[in-house]
Design a protein around this motif. Structure first.
Motif, PDB file in Angstrom:
ATOM      1  N   VAL A  25       4.134  -9.326  -4.285  1.00  0.00           N
ATOM      2  CA  VAL A  25       5.587  -9.149  -4.214  1.00  0.00           C
ATOM      3  C   VAL A  25       6.278 -10.340  -4.862  1.00  0.00           C
ATOM      4  CG1 VAL A  25       7.558  -9.097  -2.628  1.00  0.00           C
ATOM      5  CG2 VAL A  25       5.554  -7.690  -2.161  1.00  0.00           C
ATOM      6  N   MET A  26       7.302 -10.032  -5.634  1.00  0.00           N
ATOM      7  CA  MET A  26       8.158 -11.076  -6.186  1.00  0.00           C
ATOM      8  C   MET A  26       9.561 -10.699  -5.736  1.00  0.00           C
ATOM      9  SD  MET A  26       7.876 -12.189 -10.097  1.00  0.00           S
ATOM     10  CE  MET A  26       8.907 -13.513 -10.700  1.00  0.00           C
ATOM     11  N   SER A  27      10.182 -11.523  -4.891  1.00  0.00           N
ATOM     12  CA  SER A  27      11.430 -11.083  -4.274  1.00  0.00           C
ATOM     13  C   SER A  27      12.614 -11.177  -5.235  1.00  0.00           C
ATOM     14  CB  SER A  27      11.686 -11.849  -2.976  1.00  0.00           C
ATOM     15  OG  SER A  27      11.708 -13.231  -3.233  1.00  0.00           O
ATOM     16  N   HIS A  28      12.575 -12.123  -6.172  1.00  0.00           N
ATOM     17  CA  HIS A  28      13.668 -12.237  -7.151  1.00  0.00           C
ATOM     18  C   HIS A  28      13.095 -12.843  -8.428  1.00  0.00           C
ATOM     19  CE1 HIS A  28      13.926 -16.571  -6.364  1.00  0.00           C
ATOM     20  NE2 HIS A  28      13.717 -16.243  -5.121  1.00  0.00           N
ATOM     21  N   PRO A  29      13.839 -12.784  -9.542  1.00  0.00           N
ATOM     22  CA  PRO A  29      13.248 -13.162 -10.837  1.00  0.00           C
ATOM     23  C   PRO A  29      12.764 -14.607 -10.914  1.00  0.00           C
ATOM     24  CG  PRO A  29      15.280 -11.955 -11.191  1.00  0.00           C
ATOM     25  CD  PRO A  29      15.195 -12.202  -9.721  1.00  0.00           C
ATOM     26  N   GLU A  30      13.319 -15.496 -10.117  1.00  0.00           N
ATOM     27  CA  GLU A  30      12.851 -16.888 -10.160  1.00  0.00           C
ATOM     28  C   GLU A  30      11.806 -17.138  -9.083  1.00  0.00           C
ATOM     29  OE1 GLU A  30      16.363 -16.355  -9.879  1.00  0.00           O
ATOM     30  OE2 GLU A  30      16.399 -16.193 -12.053  1.00  0.00           O
ATOM     31  N   GLY A  31      11.426 -16.096  -8.364  1.00  0.00           N
ATOM     32  CA  GLY A  31      10.554 -16.251  -7.210  1.00  0.00           C
ATOM     33  C   GLY A  31       9.099 -16.441  -7.583  1.00  0.00           C
ATOM     34  N   GLU A  32       8.254 -16.611  -6.573  1.00  0.00           N
ATOM     35  CA  GLU A  32       6.820 -16.685  -6.821  1.00  0.00           C
ATOM     36  C   GLU A  32       6.200 -15.343  -6.455  1.00  0.00           C
ATOM     37  OE1 GLU A  32       4.778 -19.558  -4.361  1.00  0.00           O
ATOM     38  OE2 GLU A  32       6.214 -19.339  -2.749  1.00  0.00           O
ATOM     39  N   ARG A  33       4.991 -15.141  -6.925  1.00  0.00           N
ATOM     40  CA  ARG A  33       4.273 -13.910  -6.625  1.00  0.00           C
ATOM     41  C   ARG A  33       3.433 -14.162  -5.384  1.00  0.00           C
ATOM     42  NH1 ARG A  33       3.633 -10.477 -11.282  1.00  0.00           N
ATOM     43  NH2 ARG A  33       1.616  -9.816 -10.507  1.00  0.00           N
ATOM     44  N   ILE A  34       3.698 -13.413  -4.306  1.00  0.00           N
ATOM     45  CA  ILE A  34       2.926 -13.638  -3.083  1.00  0.00           C
ATOM     46  C   ILE A  34       2.174 -12.365  -2.696  1.00  0.00           C
ATOM     47  CG2 ILE A  34       4.407 -15.483  -2.183  1.00  0.00           C
ATOM     48  CD1 ILE A  34       5.582 -13.346  -0.250  1.00  0.00           C
ATOM     49  N   PRO A  35       0.932 -12.521  -2.222  1.00  0.00           N
ATOM     50  CA  PRO A  35       0.182 -11.345  -1.781  1.00  0.00           C
ATOM     51  C   PRO A  35       0.570 -10.967  -0.350  1.00  0.00           C
ATOM     52  CG  PRO A  35      -1.212 -13.305  -1.644  1.00  0.00           C
ATOM     53  CD  PRO A  35       0.149 -13.764  -2.103  1.00  0.00           C
ATOM     54  N   LEU A  36       0.793  -9.672  -0.117  1.00  0.00           N
ATOM     55  CA  LEU A  36       1.071  -9.172   1.234  1.00  0.00           C
ATOM     56  C   LEU A  36       0.198  -7.949   1.465  1.00  0.00           C
ATOM     57  CD1 LEU A  36       4.986  -9.304   1.246  1.00  0.00           C
ATOM     58  CD2 LEU A  36       3.454 -10.855   2.462  1.00  0.00           C
ATOM     59  N   THR A  37      -0.485  -7.912   2.615  1.00  0.00           N
ATOM     60  CA  THR A  37      -1.344  -6.770   2.897  1.00  0.00           C
ATOM     61  C   THR A  37      -0.488  -5.540   3.202  1.00  0.00           C
ATOM     62  OG1 THR A  37      -2.869  -8.332   3.851  1.00  0.00           O
ATOM     63  CG2 THR A  37      -3.312  -6.031   4.285  1.00  0.00           C
ATOM     64  N   ILE A  38      -0.944  -4.387   2.733  1.00  0.00           N
ATOM     65  CA  ILE A  38      -0.238  -3.143   3.035  1.00  0.00           C
ATOM     66  C   ILE A  38      -0.531  -2.795   4.492  1.00  0.00           C
ATOM     67  CG2 ILE A  38      -0.043  -0.691   2.487  1.00  0.00           C
ATOM     68  CD1 ILE A  38      -0.881  -1.396  -0.377  1.00  0.00           C
ATOM     69  N   ALA A  39       0.516  -2.790   5.325  1.00  0.00           N
ATOM     70  CA  ALA A  39       0.322  -2.574   6.754  1.00  0.00           C
ATOM     71  C   ALA A  39       0.377  -1.097   7.097  1.00  0.00           C
ATOM     72  CB  ALA A  39       1.380  -3.328   7.544  1.00  0.00           C
ATOM     73  N   ASP A  40       0.989  -0.313   6.236  1.00  0.00           N
ATOM     74  CA  ASP A  40       1.051   1.128   6.479  1.00  0.00           C
ATOM     75  C   ASP A  40       1.566   1.769   5.201  1.00  0.00           C
ATOM     76  OD1 ASP A  40       0.843   3.527   7.731  1.00  0.00           O
ATOM     77  OD2 ASP A  40       2.544   3.246   9.094  1.00  0.00           O
ATOM     78  N   PHE A  41       1.278   3.064   5.069  1.00  0.00           N
ATOM     79  CA  PHE A  41       1.854   3.810   3.956  1.00  0.00           C
ATOM     80  C   PHE A  41       2.108   5.223   4.442  1.00  0.00           C
ATOM     81  CE2 PHE A  41      -2.385   5.505   3.437  1.00  0.00           C
ATOM     82  CZ  PHE A  41      -3.207   4.420   3.656  1.00  0.00           C
ATOM     83  N   ASP A  42       3.211   5.781   3.990  1.00  0.00           N
ATOM     84  CA  ASP A  42       3.607   7.094   4.451  1.00  0.00           C
ATOM     85  C   ASP A  42       3.793   7.959   3.210  1.00  0.00           C
ATOM     86  OD1 ASP A  42       4.980   9.378   5.290  1.00  0.00           O
ATOM     87  OD2 ASP A  42       5.938   8.290   6.963  1.00  0.00           O
ATOM     88  N   ARG A  43       2.816   8.851   2.967  1.00  0.00           N
ATOM     89  CA  ARG A  43       2.857   9.613   1.715  1.00  0.00           C
ATOM     90  C   ARG A  43       4.011  10.596   1.696  1.00  0.00           C
ATOM     91  NH1 ARG A  43      -3.531   9.413   1.573  1.00  0.00           N
ATOM     92  NH2 ARG A  43      -3.545   7.279   0.813  1.00  0.00           N
ATOM     93  N   LYS A  44       4.408  11.109   2.884  1.00  0.00           N
ATOM     94  CA  LYS A  44       5.524  12.063   2.915  1.00  0.00           C
ATOM     95  C   LYS A  44       6.841  11.378   2.606  1.00  0.00           C
ATOM     96  CE  LYS A  44       3.897  15.706   6.001  1.00  0.00           C
ATOM     97  NZ  LYS A  44       3.171  15.056   7.119  1.00  0.00           N
ATOM     98  N   ARG A  45       7.041  10.226   3.238  1.00  0.00           N
ATOM     99  CA  ARG A  45       8.293   9.497   2.989  1.00  0.00           C
ATOM    100  C   ARG A  45       8.253   8.747   1.655  1.00  0.00           C
ATOM    101  NH1 ARG A  45      11.882   7.594   6.874  1.00  0.00           N
ATOM    102  NH2 ARG A  45      11.713   5.447   6.176  1.00  0.00           N
ATOM    103  N   GLY A  46       7.055   8.549   1.119  1.00  0.00           N
ATOM    104  CA  GLY A  46       6.938   7.811  -0.134  1.00  0.00           C
ATOM    105  C   GLY A  46       7.215   6.330   0.024  1.00  0.00           C
ATOM    106  N   THR A  47       6.755   5.768   1.146  1.00  0.00           N
ATOM    107  CA  THR A  47       7.025   4.343   1.377  1.00  0.00           C
ATOM    108  C   THR A  47       5.750   3.588   1.728  1.00  0.00           C
ATOM    109  OG1 THR A  47       7.447   4.740   3.724  1.00  0.00           O
ATOM    110  CG2 THR A  47       9.350   4.790   2.247  1.00  0.00           C
ATOM    111  N   VAL A  48       5.786   2.286   1.481  1.00  0.00           N
ATOM    112  CA  VAL A  48       4.729   1.405   1.967  1.00  0.00           C
ATOM    113  C   VAL A  48       5.382   0.367   2.880  1.00  0.00           C
ATOM    114  CG1 VAL A  48       3.107   1.666   0.056  1.00  0.00           C
ATOM    115  CG2 VAL A  48       4.899  -0.063  -0.077  1.00  0.00           C
TER     116      VAL A  48
END
Lengths: 512, 319
Positions: free
Chosen positions: B58-81
């Motif tokens: 994840v990069m929160s803004h253009p000057e930000g750093e790239r940080i790894p975050l584990t996917i805690a859940d995903f909902d294929r119907k809602r189309g969200t992670v």
């Protein structure tokens, strides 16, 4: 036209290029080489003999019409010079800067047999920069075809492939895993060698051809190549994911704090702008005494970045001699000028711990050259009892890279033993419609070789799709036809100006 | 098949890459403690592709750093992670402030890493502690879906910090809560919960442990005498997350592996945790500097805002 040029009549001296003084430039990331101005380019263009057998063109991986463009520079027809280069090389501003000309076109230059060769790279850069400044990107008329092609990786191979496909009328989308396009041009090559504005301009040129760039997209993981072909409506795919997986040192202490790959250092400094930390959030480890292992272009870049970040000493450690160093001659020269100390015939054997998990030094041994190995270079062998310790607090390794594993992990494409993709002479992989080129096929090579592979794969893709090769028709437009200059009738805009015609996929990728 | 094909074609693949206004929309947020918050991000293609054990950069803004975050859940119907963030450094504390529903993340790349190999064990214990509680959920669900008996062991500081208890109960045959102060479940660490689970279910064939390195190491040590296969999910410092920088290299057995492309799941009995912990502290100085710089900027912005307010007050009569 003036009298025929001979080796006696041309200026004997190669026209020097102006550079930022070494003591000034290491304070920042401004480009080192300032490039030729018009007078300098004109003088250097005088040195070309326009040989009938054009050895320089055979030395160029993409066969740029070098005498042709230099003749136009001599005639002060810079636009014509650009069009001549752009027929085979879409990125002259990049290649003029980063190609190893001394081992390609300039190596076989006829003038070079007697005098110093014509500075082809500097002339190419001169023309490429003018093209960017004057917005000359070729915009030929493109007859759209119904084909969609996906390009994986936006480095030099992907960009060159995308350009040819777009010019042939394909609907091209380039995917990149990072958040900005450009691949190694963006994350690897520092601004003082290739300013990011040059990459932006070349990307914009491609966008003008109708190419779309989709960043933050890890193909293989977000969707697979099989899905692209079977479900997403791509008629063909080009894979140019490169060989970015760094080779580890593999010596004791190589995971200590302060030991990092040149890729990591350069990615932090270039892509993530860590040099402007804390204005940008990504930090970079700052060593005072840095040892860099390796002597290729990546090593040179890493060393020169360290100097600019404030390292007091930067030492280059290479197990062979200067003659075998793979870096471009100009990069070695610049690194030397800026104060890098070179330790040739030296091999690292252990990174020493300061007791707190950080680097305190590098144990090395001296080498000497023995018999030639399979690469044809003389194999370095250790000199007995020659060990010594080099004091340093940071070790950067730039000793080569391997195939990126993601495509191999997520597809059934055939790989060779080292994880590179297997392709035939058309650069087609084992899956129909899927082509590959660049470092992911050949292992680490140069920007221009990757671009050449991208273009070759594009030709293969066009044949696969059954699209007629129209380059002959375009080349005819290089000269005025019926008294009309080519740019007056061939620069008609196509897709970008058209209304969205196929909402299913066009809006799909730009919806957000 | 027709519908799935249409689905992929019509799903937004990614946002436009470089335009400032685009990004990945945050559609829900849930703060589970004063430091930990859960974000639900709209990314239908990622929701389709994600598997248990994978992560995103994840990069929160253009000057930000790239940080790894584990996917805690995903909902294929809602189309969200769903991502769980612990506000500890500059980037994550800034995200705690700025990542509200309706805002976007500048970059989300993934799903990265190899999906967890689910194995064939009949009985599986899923251990989550601290930041690891959420990421162990998709693993528990995946094991349940393939028909295993799943025992969840979750660790929290106290009862009021417990979250996702209902979600876990749905996919676990038994859930053992552990709290530091005994205010919920058993009074003790997750390792106590793990020991209890292994006593109750002697046929435990696999343990999945996700949390701080010290917790994962303790779990691996708890299972080592019994020889129970133990999977841990490593989250070292990364830049690109695609196998390019080598910053995330970890020692596993005799080999050096990259957590981003060879992991993030590894055999807990083989991981060199001392090396992992040392590498995680590499940037401590720079992290403190970034945090101080940011806090200073925040204070300045707040002061400037309050100055404006003061100057906007009506001038007292007669002043």
């Amino acid at each position: 036209m003036a009298a025929k040029r001979t080796i006696r009549t041309i200026p004997a001296e190669r026209t020097p290029v102006r550079e930022q003084p070494a003591d000034e430039r290491i304070g920042g990331f401004e480009e080192v080489s300032l490039g030729y101005d018009e007078a300098e380019a004109a003088r250097e263009a005088q040195r070309c003999l326009f040989c009938a057998d054009t050895p320089c063109m055979t030395g160029c991986p993409v066969s740029v019409d070098i005498p042709g463009f230099i003749r136009k520079v001599s005639d002060q027809d810079y636009r014509g010079a650009y069009d001549t280069i752009a027929r085979t090389n879409l990125l002259p501003a990049v290649c003029g800067r980063v190609c190893p000309q001394e081992s390609q076109c300039e190596a076989v230059c006829t003038v070079g047999a007697t005098l110093e060769p014509v500075a082809i790279g500097r002339l190419e850069r001169f023309v490429g920069d003018l093209a960017i400044a004057n917005d000359w990107a070729r915009r030929p008329f493109i007859a759209p075809t119904p084909y969609r092609v996906g390009v994986i990786g936006s480095g030099p191979a992907g960009m060159a492939c995308a350009a040819d496909l777009a010019k042939a009328g394909c609907d091209v989308t380039v995917f990149d895993a990072l958040h900005l396009p450009g691949g190694v041009l963006r994350y690897g090559i520092p601004d003082f060698r290739l300013p990011s504005e040059v990459i932006d301009a070349e990307v914009a040129n491609l966008e003008r051809l109708g190419v779309r760039f989709e960043c933050n997209t890890v193909v293989g993981r977000l969707f697979t190549i099989e899905q692209m072909i079977e479900e997403m409506g791509y008629d063909a795919v080009f894979i140019g994911t490169g060989a970015g997986y760094p080779t580890m040192l593999g010596i004791p202490g190589d995971s200590l704090g302060g030991v990092l790959s040149a890729n990591e250092l350069l990615t932090r400094a270039n892509l993530m702008k860590a040099r402007d930390f804390p204005m940008y959030d990504t930090p970079i480890p700052l060593g005072t005494h840095v040892a860099v292992v390796g002597a290729g272009n990546t090593a040179m870049d890493a060393m020169r970045v360290c100097l600019r970040l404030g390292a007091e000493t930067v030492q280059c450690i290479y197990r062979r001699s200067a003659a075998e160093a793979p870096a471009r001659a100009e990069e070695l020269h610049h690194a030397e000028q800026e104060g890098v100390e070179f330790h040739w015939l030296t091999n690292p054997i252990e990174v020493l711990d300061d007791g707190q998990g950080n680097v305190s030094g590098l144990r090395c041994q001296r080498m000497e050259l023995g018999e030639p190995d399979e690469s044809g270079r003389r194999r370095p062998v250790p000199v007995p009892r020659s060990e010594f310790v080099m004091r340093c607090d940071q070790v950067v390794f730039a000793i080569g890279t391997n195939a990126n594993p993601i495509i191999g992990q997520t597809s059934k494409l055939r790989l060779d033993k080292r994880g590179y993709l297997r392709v035939d002479e058309d650069l087609a992989t084992s899956m129909a419609g899927v082509f590959a080129g660049g470092d992911i096929v050949t292992g680490a090579a140069t920007v221009i070789e990757a671009m050449g592979a991208g273009r070759k794969a594009a030709a293969g893709i066009l044949r696969y799709l059954g699209i007629r090769d129209e380059s002959l028709a375009y080349d005819a437009l290089g000269e005025p036809v019926f008294g009309i200059a080519p740019h007056e009738h061939s620069y008609v805009r196509l897709r970008a100006a058209e209304p969205e015609t196929s909402p299913t996929h066009r809006t799909a990728v730009t919806a957000r | 098949m027709q519908s799935s094909s249409d689905d992929l074609r019509s799903t937004s693949t990614t946002p436009a890459p470089r335009a400032g206004v685009t990004g990945f929309p945050i559609v829900a947020r849930h703060d589970v403690s004063d430091a930990t918050f859960i974000l639900e991000v709209d990314h239908p293609l990622m929701a389709r592709a994600a598997r248990a054990g994978q992560f995103v950069i994840v990069m929160s803004h253009p000057e930000g750093e790239r940080i790894p975050l584990t996917i805690a859940d995903f909902d294929r119907k809602r189309g969200t992670v769903t991502l769980v963030v612990q506000a500890v450094g500059k980037t994550t504390r800034e995200m705690q402030r700025t990542c509200q529903v309706g805002t976007t993340l500048h970059g989300v790349a993934g799903p990265l890493g190899l999906p967890s190999p689910l194995g064939k064990a009949r009985t599986v214990v899923c251990v989550g502690g601290g930041l690891g509680v959420a990421p162990v959920y998709p693993q528990a669900r995946a094991h349940k879906e393939r028909g295993a008996t799943v025992i969840g062991v979750l660790g929290f500081r106290s009862a009021e910090l417990v979250f996702w208890e209902d979600k876990f109960r749905e996919v676990c045959d038994e859930l053992i809560l552990c709290t530091d102060d005994g205010s919920a479940g058993i009074h003790g660490l997750v390792t106590d919960g793990l020991e209890l689970a292994m006593e109750r279910y002697p046929d435990v064939g696999e343990v999945v442990a996700i949390g701080p390195p010290v917790m994962m190491q303790a779990c691996a040590e708890a299972t080592r005498p019994k020889g129970v296969h133990t999977v841990v999910s490593l989250n070292p410092i990364m830049v690109d997350g695609t196998g390019m920088c080598g910053g995330c290299r970890v020692r596993v057995g005799e080999r050096v592996q990259f957590a981003c492309v060879d992991g993030p799941d590894f055999d807990g009995h083989q991981v060199d945790f001392a090396d992992l912990r040392a590498r995680l502290t590499r940037y401590r100085g720079e992290e403190a500097q970034a945090l101080a710089h940011w806090e200073h900027a925040c204070r300045r912005a707040e002061n400037a805002a309050s100055d404006t307010l003061v100057s906007e007050l009506p001038t007292p009569a007669g002043a």
